[in-house]
Design a protein around this motif. Structure first.
Motif, PDB file in Angstrom:
ATOM      1  N   ASP A  25       0.831  -1.199   0.000  1.00  0.00           N
ATOM      2  CA  ASP A  25       0.000   0.000   0.000  1.00  0.00           C
ATOM      3  C   ASP A  25       0.870   1.256   0.000  1.00  0.00           C
ATOM      4  OD1 ASP A  25      -3.180   0.470   0.751  1.00  0.00           O
ATOM      5  OD2 ASP A  25      -1.883   2.151   1.291  1.00  0.00           O
ATOM      6  N   ARG A  26       0.416   2.280  -0.720  1.00  0.00           N
ATOM      7  CA  ARG A  26       1.199   3.505  -0.842  1.00  0.00           C
ATOM      8  C   ARG A  26       1.169   4.362   0.423  1.00  0.00           C
ATOM      9  NH1 ARG A  26      -0.357   6.456  -6.348  1.00  0.00           N
ATOM     10  NH2 ARG A  26      -2.462   6.158  -5.499  1.00  0.00           N
ATOM     11  N   ARG A  27       0.331   4.000   1.371  1.00  0.00           N
ATOM     12  CA  ARG A  27       0.283   4.779   2.616  1.00  0.00           C
ATOM     13  C   ARG A  27       1.473   4.500   3.533  1.00  0.00           C
ATOM     14  NH1 ARG A  27      -5.776   3.026   4.121  1.00  0.00           N
ATOM     15  NH2 ARG A  27      -4.977   1.146   3.090  1.00  0.00           N
ATOM     16  N   TRP A  28       2.183   3.411   3.310  1.00  0.00           N
ATOM     17  CA  TRP A  28       3.308   3.066   4.179  1.00  0.00           C
ATOM     18  C   TRP A  28       4.564   3.779   3.680  1.00  0.00           C
ATOM     19  CZ3 TRP A  28      -0.542   1.851   6.545  1.00  0.00           C
ATOM     20  CH2 TRP A  28      -1.354   0.756   6.331  1.00  0.00           C
ATOM     21  N   PRO A  29       5.184   4.625   4.499  1.00  0.00           N
ATOM     22  CA  PRO A  29       6.366   5.377   4.043  1.00  0.00           C
ATOM     23  C   PRO A  29       7.553   4.444   3.777  1.00  0.00           C
ATOM     24  CG  PRO A  29       6.037   5.684   6.393  1.00  0.00           C
ATOM     25  CD  PRO A  29       4.843   4.938   5.893  1.00  0.00           C
ATOM     26  N   GLY A  30       8.142   4.562   2.573  1.00  0.00           N
ATOM     27  CA  GLY A  30       9.294   3.745   2.222  1.00  0.00           C
ATOM     28  C   GLY A  30       9.004   2.262   2.229  1.00  0.00           C
ATOM     29  N   GLY A  31       7.726   1.884   2.046  1.00  0.00           N
ATOM     30  CA  GLY A  31       7.371   0.470   2.051  1.00  0.00           C
ATOM     31  C   GLY A  31       7.455  -0.182   3.408  1.00  0.00           C
ATOM     32  N   LEU A  32       7.495   0.611   4.496  1.00  0.00           N
ATOM     33  CA  LEU A  32       7.613   0.082   5.855  1.00  0.00           C
ATOM     34  C   LEU A  32       6.224  -0.328   6.345  1.00  0.00           C
ATOM     35  CD1 LEU A  32       9.515  -0.454   8.225  1.00  0.00           C
ATOM     36  CD2 LEU A  32       9.078   1.891   8.997  1.00  0.00           C
ATOM     37  N   VAL A  33       5.907  -1.614   6.229  1.00  0.00           N
ATOM     38  CA  VAL A  33       4.581  -2.118   6.583  1.00  0.00           C
ATOM     39  C   VAL A  33       4.485  -2.262   8.098  1.00  0.00           C
ATOM     40  CG1 VAL A  33       2.903  -3.970   6.229  1.00  0.00           C
ATOM     41  CG2 VAL A  33       4.528  -3.389   4.411  1.00  0.00           C
ATOM     42  N   PRO A  34       3.424  -1.719   8.728  1.00  0.00           N
ATOM     43  CA  PRO A  34       3.266  -1.915  10.174  1.00  0.00           C
ATOM     44  C   PRO A  34       3.133  -3.397  10.501  1.00  0.00           C
ATOM     45  CG  PRO A  34       1.795  -0.206   9.366  1.00  0.00           C
ATOM     46  CD  PRO A  34       2.375  -0.865   8.160  1.00  0.00           C
ATOM     47  N   PRO A  35       3.738  -3.861  11.587  1.00  0.00           N
ATOM     48  CA  PRO A  35       3.614  -5.273  11.964  1.00  0.00           C
ATOM     49  C   PRO A  35       2.163  -5.671  12.189  1.00  0.00           C
ATOM     50  CG  PRO A  35       5.361  -4.203  13.210  1.00  0.00           C
ATOM     51  CD  PRO A  35       4.625  -3.116  12.492  1.00  0.00           C
ATOM     52  N   ARG A  36       1.914  -6.956  12.097  1.00  0.00           N
ATOM     53  CA  ARG A  36       0.543  -7.465  12.228  1.00  0.00           C
ATOM     54  C   ARG A  36      -0.073  -7.059  13.569  1.00  0.00           C
ATOM     55  NH1 ARG A  36      -1.646 -11.504   9.396  1.00  0.00           N
ATOM     56  NH2 ARG A  36       0.427 -12.226   8.761  1.00  0.00           N
ATOM     57  N   GLY A  37       0.717  -7.040  14.623  1.00  0.00           N
ATOM     58  CA  GLY A  37       0.185  -6.700  15.951  1.00  0.00           C
ATOM     59  C   GLY A  37       0.165  -5.219  16.249  1.00  0.00           C
ATOM     60  N   GLU A  38       0.441  -4.379  15.239  1.00  0.00           N
ATOM     61  CA  GLU A  38       0.476  -2.929  15.446  1.00  0.00           C
ATOM     62  C   GLU A  38      -0.580  -2.243  14.584  1.00  0.00           C
ATOM     63  OE1 GLU A  38       2.207  -1.214  17.573  1.00  0.00           O
ATOM     64  OE2 GLU A  38       3.487  -2.819  18.349  1.00  0.00           O
ATOM     65  N   SER A  39      -1.835  -2.642  14.775  1.00  0.00           N
ATOM     66  CA  SER A  39      -2.916  -2.035  13.983  1.00  0.00           C
ATOM     67  C   SER A  39      -3.024  -0.537  14.239  1.00  0.00           C
ATOM     68  CB  SER A  39      -4.248  -2.715  14.303  1.00  0.00           C
ATOM     69  OG  SER A  39      -4.605  -2.523  15.677  1.00  0.00           O
ATOM     70  N   GLU A  40      -2.707  -0.105  15.469  1.00  0.00           N
ATOM     71  CA  GLU A  40      -2.811   1.326  15.774  1.00  0.00           C
ATOM     72  C   GLU A  40      -1.826   2.146  14.947  1.00  0.00           C
ATOM     73  OE1 GLU A  40      -3.905  -1.108  19.396  1.00  0.00           O
ATOM     74  OE2 GLU A  40      -2.194  -1.004  18.051  1.00  0.00           O
ATOM     75  N   LEU A  41      -0.627   1.600  14.710  1.00  0.00           N
ATOM     76  CA  LEU A  41       0.340   2.320  13.883  1.00  0.00           C
ATOM     77  C   LEU A  41      -0.101   2.354  12.421  1.00  0.00           C
ATOM     78  CD1 LEU A  41       3.759   1.211  15.404  1.00  0.00           C
ATOM     79  CD2 LEU A  41       2.638   3.436  15.584  1.00  0.00           C
ATOM     80  N   ALA A  42      -0.846   1.338  11.989  1.00  0.00           N
ATOM     81  CA  ALA A  42      -1.413   1.393  10.636  1.00  0.00           C
ATOM     82  C   ALA A  42      -2.405   2.546  10.525  1.00  0.00           C
ATOM     83  CB  ALA A  42      -2.099   0.064  10.304  1.00  0.00           C
TER      84      ALA A  42
END
Length: 728
Positions: free
Chosen positions: A306-323
Motif C-alpha cells: 500500500d502507498r500509505r506506508w512510508p518507504g514500504g515500511l509495513v506496520p507489523p501485524r500486531g500494530e494495527s494502531e500504527l497502521a
C-alpha cells in the motif's frame, strides 16, 4: 417483533430504582404481579403497560418517565433479524423534522392517523434530503436505507405512537438533546459494539486541530470527534457499520443550527478505512481519530504494497494502531495536523519500533501527551494523544514535545484517580493546549522553544529518542518535579495535619453513659410504649417521610464540562465525603427531579453503614441523585434527620434491612426500623449521632492528609531534596 413494549426484570428494577432481587420478591409475594408475556423461563418479559400500572398501584413509581416510554417503543420496533439501531435511525429522522421544519410537524400532527401514516414518511424523506443532500439521504448508509424509516411508505400504529412521544420529548429537551439521550441508552446497552469518545475528549482533539476548514475522521463511529467541530467545517468520515454512520450523520445534522444553509457539509461513507479507503488520494487540513485497538485482522497481508506506508515500511501485524497513524498521516495535507487517541502500549511495544523511528526521522511526530485514566474508553487505561504534522518540503524541524498530563499537578504527591467522572477536564484542557500551542507556534515560526517544565513537559530532539527501544512514553522523558513545594510545602502539610488532629474531640466525650435500664428487645411490638419500633415504610405511608431512589441515575457529564449544570452526587461521593464529580444538564433534568434540601438524609443503595445529612457539614444543597442512592426527606417536626441518619449507620439497621442478590447485598430502605421516641428525645440522640459523624469525617480527612504527607516526604528523601529528620 412484539406488538407492544416489553420489559425484563432487570429493566423493571431500573424503572423502580431497586435491585433485581426486589423484583423477584415482588413476583413471589404479590399474586397480582403481571404475568410474563414473552422471553424465556430464565429471562421472562412483561408487558410494559401492565408493569407500569402495577408499580403505580403499589406506590413504587408516580409515572413512567417520558424518555423510558420512548425507549420502550424503540425497543419494540427493533427487528430481531435486523440491526439493533434501526429504529434509532427512524427516531432520529423524526427529530430532524422537528429540528429543521417544526411547522411541518405541527400541520401533520393535526391529521387523522390514516393520513399521517402516509404523509409522515414523505415529510421525513424530504427533510433528510434537504438537510443531507441526495447522497446523504438516499445512500445505503442513509436514514432511509439503514433504518427502514419509510421503505413501505406507510407507518404502523406503534411508529405513530413513537412519533408523537418524540414530539413531546423534543418539546421538553430539544430535538438534539432528545437524540443524545436515546444514543446514550443505546450505547449503554451495546458496550461491546460501541465505545463513543466522550465530548470532553473530542473537544480537546478539536481544539488541538485549530481552525481546520476540512476534517476527516476515518473511524467515525457515532461522530463525536466531528461533532466537536463548528457546523460550518467541511466534515468527512468513514465507518464499517453503515447504520452507525447514519446515526452519526443524524447527530451532526441535529446539532447544526436549523438556520445553516442546506445541504450541510457532511460526507460520511461506509467501509473499512484501512482495507477500502473511501478517500484515496485526498488530503485534509486535519485528521482526527480514535481508532479501534488491538485488531489482529486489520488487513496486514493484503496491504503489503500500500502507498500509505512510508518507504514500504509495513506496520507489523500486531500494530494495527500504527497502521491507523500512517493512514491518518497519508490523508493530511503537507503542514496539516493529525491527532489520534492511542493506547500507551503503542509508544513502547518493540514490534513498532521501526515505524516510530520513521515518524521521528521524517519530522512528522510532533507531540506525545499522556492523559489520565478515564479520559476516553477504555476508561481504565491512561491513553496517549499523538499529534503529527504532515512534513512539508524543506521543513527540517525535528523536535518532539513530551507532555505528562496524567498527574493532577506537577510535583504533587497526588496521583490522578482513574475513572470517567474523576478527570478534571478544564485543568486538563489548559495544561495540554497551553503547552501544545506554545510549542507548535515556535516550531512553525522558528521561534525559541518553550522552556521545559519539570514534572509536566519537555522538548526532546528526535535523534535522542532513536535507540534500541525508541520508547515514546512521556514518563520516560519528562524530568521529575521538585516534591510538593519543597520544605515549605511539606511544613504546611505537617501543620495542617496537626490542626486536624488537634481538632478531634476527646474520645472520652463520645462514650455513652449508663442507659438506666435494660436495652429494648429487637423487633418489639409496633405500639407506642417503650421498646416499640416503626419501619420507614410505615413512616412513608403515614406521610412523615418521603423516599426517593435514583436507580441507575440520569446521564451525567464530568464536573467542569458544564458550569451551569446541576451537581450530581454519586454513591462514591457519599462514601468518601468528596464533592460532586459530575453534573446533570439542566435541560435534560426531568420535571420533578428531586434535588437535595437541608435536612435530607442520603444513603447508598448498597448500604455500607453510610448515611449523611445534607447541610453545611455534609453533602451540598441543590444536588441531584447519581446512581444507587436513596434520598430520605423527613418531616422535621416528627422525625429528626440526625436521629434518622444515626440509626441508618448502625450495624443493626444494615443487618435487619439487608436484601441479597446473587453477588451483592442491598439495603431495603423501607424495612429499616426506628424506635418510637418523642421528638425531644430524638433530637438529643441526634446531636450525639452528629458529633460521632463529625469525628469520623475529621478522622478520614486526617488519614488522607497523612498519606499525602508521607508520600511527599518519601519522594523528597528519594530525590535528595530533603534531609532526614534528626533521630529522637
Amino acid at each position: 417483533m412484539p406488538d407492544r413494549p416489553e420489559v425484563t426484570a432487570v429493566e423493571i428494577a431500573r424503572l423502580a430504582g431497586v435491585g433485581r432481587a426486589a423484583v423477584s420478591n415482588w413476583r413471589r409475594r404479590h399474586p397480582d404481579f403481571p404475568r410474563p408475556v414473552g422471553g424465556t423461563d430464565s429471562s421472562p418479559a412483561f408487558a410494559l403497560a401492565e408493569v407500569e400500572a402495577w408499580l403505580r398501584s403499589q406506590g413504587k413509581i408516580a409515572e413512567l418517565p417520558l424518555l423510558e416510554r420512548v425507549w420502550r417503543l424503540v425497543e419494540t420496533l427493533r427487528d430481531p433479524a435486523g440491526h439493533p439501531a434501526g429504529p434509532l435511525v427512524q427516531a432520529g429522522t423524526v427529530l430532524l423534522l422537528h429540528h429543521r421544519a417544526p411547522e411541518q410537524w405541527a400541520a401533520l400532527a393535526e391529521q387523522p392517523d390514516t393520513r399521517l401514516a402516509t404523509a409522515l414518511p414523505r415529510a421525513l424523506a424530504d427533510t433528510a434530503r434537504t438537510a443531507l443532500g441526495p447522497d446523504g439521504a438516499d445512500g445505503p448508509d442513509s436514514p432511509d436505507g439503514a433504518g427502514g424509516v419509510h421503505r413501505s411508505g406507510l407507518l404502523g400504529s406503534t411508529e405513530l405512537d413513537l412519533a408523537r412521544l418524540l414530539a413531546r420529548l423534543a418539546a421538553d429537551t430539544g430535538p438534539a438533546d432528545a437524540f443524545e439521550q436515546l444514543l446514550t441508552r443505546y450505547a449503554e446497552a451495546n458496550t461491546r459494539q460501541l465505545t463513543p469518545t466522550p465530548p470532553e475528549a473530542a473537544d480537546l482533539l478539536a481544539a488541538v486541530a485549530g481552525d481546520a476548514a476540512t476534517v476527516l475522521d476515518p473511524a467515525t463511529g457515532l461522530g463525536a470527534l466531528l461533532l466537536a467541530l463548528p457546523s460550518t467545517t467541511d466534515r468527512h468520515g468513514q465507518d464499517t457499520d453503515p447504520v452507525t454512520l447514519a446515526l452519526a450523520r443524524l447527530r451532526l445534522a441535529l446539532r447544526a443550527p436549523a438556520t445553516d444553509p442546506a445541504p450541510l457539509p457532511i460526507d460520511l461513507r461506509p467501509g473499512d478505512a484501512l482495507r477500502a479507503d473511501a478517500h484515496p488520494g485526498r488530503s485534509f487540513d486535519a485528521v482526527l481519530c480514535q481508532p479501534p485497538y488491538n485488531e489482529r485482522d486489520w488487513g496486514h497481508d493484503e496491504l503489503q504494497f500500500d502507498r500509505r506506508w512510508p518507504g514500504g515500511l509495513v506496520p507489523p501485524r500486531g500494530e494495527s494502531e500504527l497502521a491507523w497513524v500512517l493512514h491518518c498521516l497519508a490523508h493530511t495535507r503537507p503542514g496539516g495536523l493529525a491527532a489520534l487517541l492511542l493506547p500507551p502500549t503503542v509508544a513502547a511495544r518493540r514490534a513498532g519500533r521501526r515505524v516510530r523511528a520513521e515518524l521521528l526521522r521524517s519530522g512528522a511526530l510532533r507531540a506525545v501527551v499522556a492523559l489520565p485514566a478515564g479520559a476516553a474508553p477504555p476508561y481504565g487505561v491512561p491513553l496517549h494523544l499523538w499529534v503529527l504534522r504532515a512534513p512539508r518540503p524543506g521543513d527540517d524541524f525535528r523536535q518532539v514535545l513530551m507532555l505528562d498530563a496524567a498527574s493532577t499537578s506537577p510535583g504533587s504527591a497526588e496521583v490522578a484517580e482513574g475513572g470517567r467522572d474523576k478527570v478534571r477536564w478544564p485543568e486538563l484542557h489548559r495544561t495540554v493546549l497551553d503547552a501544545w500551542r506554545a510549542f507548535d507556534l515556535a516550531a512553525r515560526e522558528g521561534l525559541p522553544l518553550p522552556a521545559d517544565r519539570p514534572g509536566r513537559h519537555r522538548t526532546v530532539a528526535a535523534i535522542d529518542l532513536l535507540d534500541d527501544e525508541t520508547d515514546l512514553s512521556p514518563a520516560r522523558h519528562v524530568p521529575p518535579a521538585a516534591p510538593l513545594g519543597g520544605a515549605a510545602g511539606l511544613s504546611h502539610l505537617g501543620g495542617r495535619l496537626t490542626e486536624l488532629l488537634a481538632g478531634l474531640a476527646d474520645p472520652a466525650t463520645l462514650l455513652p453513659g449508663p442507659t438506666g435500664g435494660a436495652a429494648p428487645e429487637a423487633g418489639a411490638g409496633a405500639g407506642s410504649g417503650p421498646g416499640s419500633v416503626v419501619t420507614l415504610g410505615e413512616l412513608v405511608r403515614s406521610g412523615l417521610l418521603e423516599v426517593h431512589s435514583s436507580g441507575a441515575g440520569a446521564p451525567t457529564r464530568p464536573a467542569g464540562a458544564d458550569p451551569t449544570g446541576i451537581p450530581v452526587l454519586t454513591d462514591h461521593d457519599l462514601v468518601t465525603g468528596s464533592a460532586p464529580g459530575a453534573v446533570l444538564d439542566r435541560a435534560a433534568a426531568a420535571e420533578g427531579t428531586p434535588l437535595t434540601r437541608s435536612g435530607d438524609v442520603l444513603v447508598p443503595a448498597l448500604g455500607g453503614g453510610v448515611a449523611r445529612v445534607v447541610g453545611p457539614a455534609g453533602p451540598p444543597v441543590g444536588a441531584a441523585l447519581g446512581r444507587q442512592l436513596h434520598l430520605l426527606r423527613p418531616d422535621p417536626a416528627a422525625l429528626d434527620p440526625d436521629f434518622l441518619a444515626g440509626h441508618l449507620r448502625s450495624t443493626a439497621a444494615a443487618r435487619r434491612a439487608a436484601s441479597h442478590a446473587s453477588t451483592t447485598t442491598r439495603l431495603d430502605i423501607r424495612r429499616v426500623e426506628l424506635p418510637r421516641l418523642p421528638i425531644a428525645e430524638q433530637r438529643r440522640l441526634g446531636a450525639a449521632f452528629a458529633r460521632l459523624a463529625a469525628f469520623d469525617a475529621t478522622l478520614q480527612q486526617a488519614a488522607a492528609l497523612g498519606r499525602t504527607l508521607t508520600q511527599a516526604v518519601t519522594d523528597a528523601l528519594a530525590a535528595g531534596t530533603a534531609e532526614p529528620p534528626s533521630a529522637p
